[in-house]
Design a protein around this motif. Structure first.
Motif, PDB file in Angstrom:
ATOM      1  N   VAL A 115       0.814  -1.259  -0.214  1.00 57.16           N
ATOM      2  CA  VAL A 115       0.304   0.066   0.227  1.00 57.16           C
ATOM      3  C   VAL A 115       1.355   1.222  -0.146  1.00 57.16           C
ATOM      4  CG1 VAL A 115      -1.985   1.570   1.456  1.00 57.16           C
ATOM      5  CG2 VAL A 115      -1.888  -1.333   1.347  1.00 57.16           C
ATOM      6  N   GLY A 116       1.308   2.122  -1.128  1.00 51.97           N
ATOM      7  CA  GLY A 116       1.955   3.525  -1.425  1.00 51.97           C
ATOM      8  C   GLY A 116       1.544   3.841  -1.770  1.00 51.97           C
ATOM      9  N   HIS A 117       2.160   4.758  -3.023  1.00 51.83           N
ATOM     10  CA  HIS A 117       2.191   6.471  -3.545  1.00 51.83           C
ATOM     11  C   HIS A 117       2.381   6.126  -4.543  1.00 51.83           C
ATOM     12  CE1 HIS A 117       1.606   7.902   0.355  1.00 51.83           C
ATOM     13  NE2 HIS A 117       2.933   6.998   0.540  1.00 51.83           N
ATOM     14  N   ASN A 118       2.043   7.200  -5.689  1.00 49.78           N
ATOM     15  CA  ASN A 118       2.687   6.810  -7.314  1.00 49.78           C
ATOM     16  C   ASN A 118       3.812   8.448  -6.572  1.00 49.78           C
ATOM     17  OD1 ASN A 118       1.234   5.379  -8.910  1.00 49.78           O
ATOM     18  ND2 ASN A 118       0.056   6.669 -10.078  1.00 49.78           N
ATOM     19  N   PRO A 119       4.622   8.284  -7.852  1.00 44.31           N
ATOM     20  CA  PRO A 119       4.630   7.553  -9.189  1.00 44.31           C
ATOM     21  C   PRO A 119       5.267   6.165  -9.071  1.00 44.31           C
ATOM     22  CG  PRO A 119       6.134   9.274  -9.770  1.00 44.31           C
ATOM     23  CD  PRO A 119       5.256   9.831  -7.844  1.00 44.31           C
ATOM     24  N   GLY A 120       5.271   5.865  -7.632  1.00 47.81           N
ATOM     25  CA  GLY A 120       6.349   4.959  -7.550  1.00 47.81           C
ATOM     26  C   GLY A 120       5.655   3.782  -7.656  1.00 47.81           C
ATOM     27  N   LEU A 121       4.346   3.347  -7.247  1.00 49.76           N
ATOM     28  CA  LEU A 121       3.689   2.036  -7.366  1.00 49.76           C
ATOM     29  C   LEU A 121       2.916   1.425  -8.865  1.00 49.76           C
ATOM     30  CD1 LEU A 121       1.057   1.972  -4.787  1.00 49.76           C
ATOM     31  CD2 LEU A 121       3.405   0.494  -4.293  1.00 49.76           C
ATOM     32  N   GLN A 122       3.080   3.049  -9.814  1.00 49.00           N
ATOM     33  CA  GLN A 122       2.271   2.398 -11.323  1.00 49.00           C
ATOM     34  C   GLN A 122       3.831   2.531 -12.097  1.00 49.00           C
ATOM     35  OE1 GLN A 122       1.687   7.010 -13.578  1.00 49.00           O
ATOM     36  NE2 GLN A 122       0.847   5.248 -14.938  1.00 49.00           N
ATOM     37  N   GLU A 123       5.643   2.956 -11.666  1.00 45.84           N
ATOM     38  CA  GLU A 123       6.198   2.478 -12.172  1.00 45.84           C
ATOM     39  C   GLU A 123       7.082   0.976 -11.996  1.00 45.84           C
ATOM     40  OE1 GLU A 123       8.682   5.898 -10.666  1.00 45.84           O
ATOM     41  OE2 GLU A 123       7.603   7.122 -12.314  1.00 45.84           O
TER      42      GLU A 123
END
Length: 180
Positions: A115-123
């Motif tokens: 469970v986290g945040h963009n842009p890191g998760l999308q990448e």
């Protein structure tokens, strides 16, 4: 087509972007709470995971308030939530940082929720997915909105075996709760 990570049990990495957050004046980013829509959408994400038989054995969650609230509301939809680890490295992490966190999961964990945040998760999803079912990859490339869920499947003996291009993106959904 991807090169799969080899032998070992089927593992799933479920990636959940936090639900819609509020932007209260004077509140530091790390302490931003969920907005009304986020408080509706997070439980819907929990229902979506249960409906797709994708409940995790372990969750790793950013320490940001909006991510913690997303986890609490989503996991509150299940009878017995799995253990959760709140990891400050997930907040504002890039792909190498997120992959480091994921690779630390115990070998007995077959389904891991991040469970986290963009842009890191999308990448991260795009980096790990060597292939995708239907239009899943295109959808993630286009957008990974709040409350988005992505499920990556792969085979490996340990989580340390997970490498770029070795997973299959099997599902992408964006659960939304209903307005009262």
């Amino acid at each position: 087509m991807s090169t799969r990570a080899g032998a070992g049990p089927l593992r799933r990495l479920v990636v959940l972007r936090h639900a819609k957050s509020a932007w209260p004046e004077g509140v530091p980013d790390h302490l931003r709470p969920l907005a009304d829509r986020g408080r509706r959408d997070a439980p819907a994400a929990g229902h979506a995971l249960a409906d797709s038989d994708c409940l995790p054995d372990l969750a790793v969650c950013s320490t940001a308030l909006r991510a913690r609230q997303t986890w609490e509301l989503a996991s509150g939809q299940w009878g017995t939530p799995p253990p959760v680890r709140y990891d400050p490295r997930v907040y504002a992490a890039d792909v190498p940082g997120l992959l480091e966190v994921v690779r630390e999961a115990p070998a007995q964990v077959e389904t891991l929720l991040l469970v986290g945040h963009n842009p890191g998760l999308q990448e991260l999803v795009l980096d790990l997915a060597g292939d995708g079912l239907d239009d899943t990859l295109e959808r993630v490339r286009e957008k990974f909105p709040t409350s988005a869920l992505a499920v990556l499947a792969w085979h490996g003996t340990t989580w340390a075996d997970l490498a770029p291009g070795t997973a299959l993106l099997t599902e992408v959904t964006v659960p939304r709760g209903r307005k009262a």
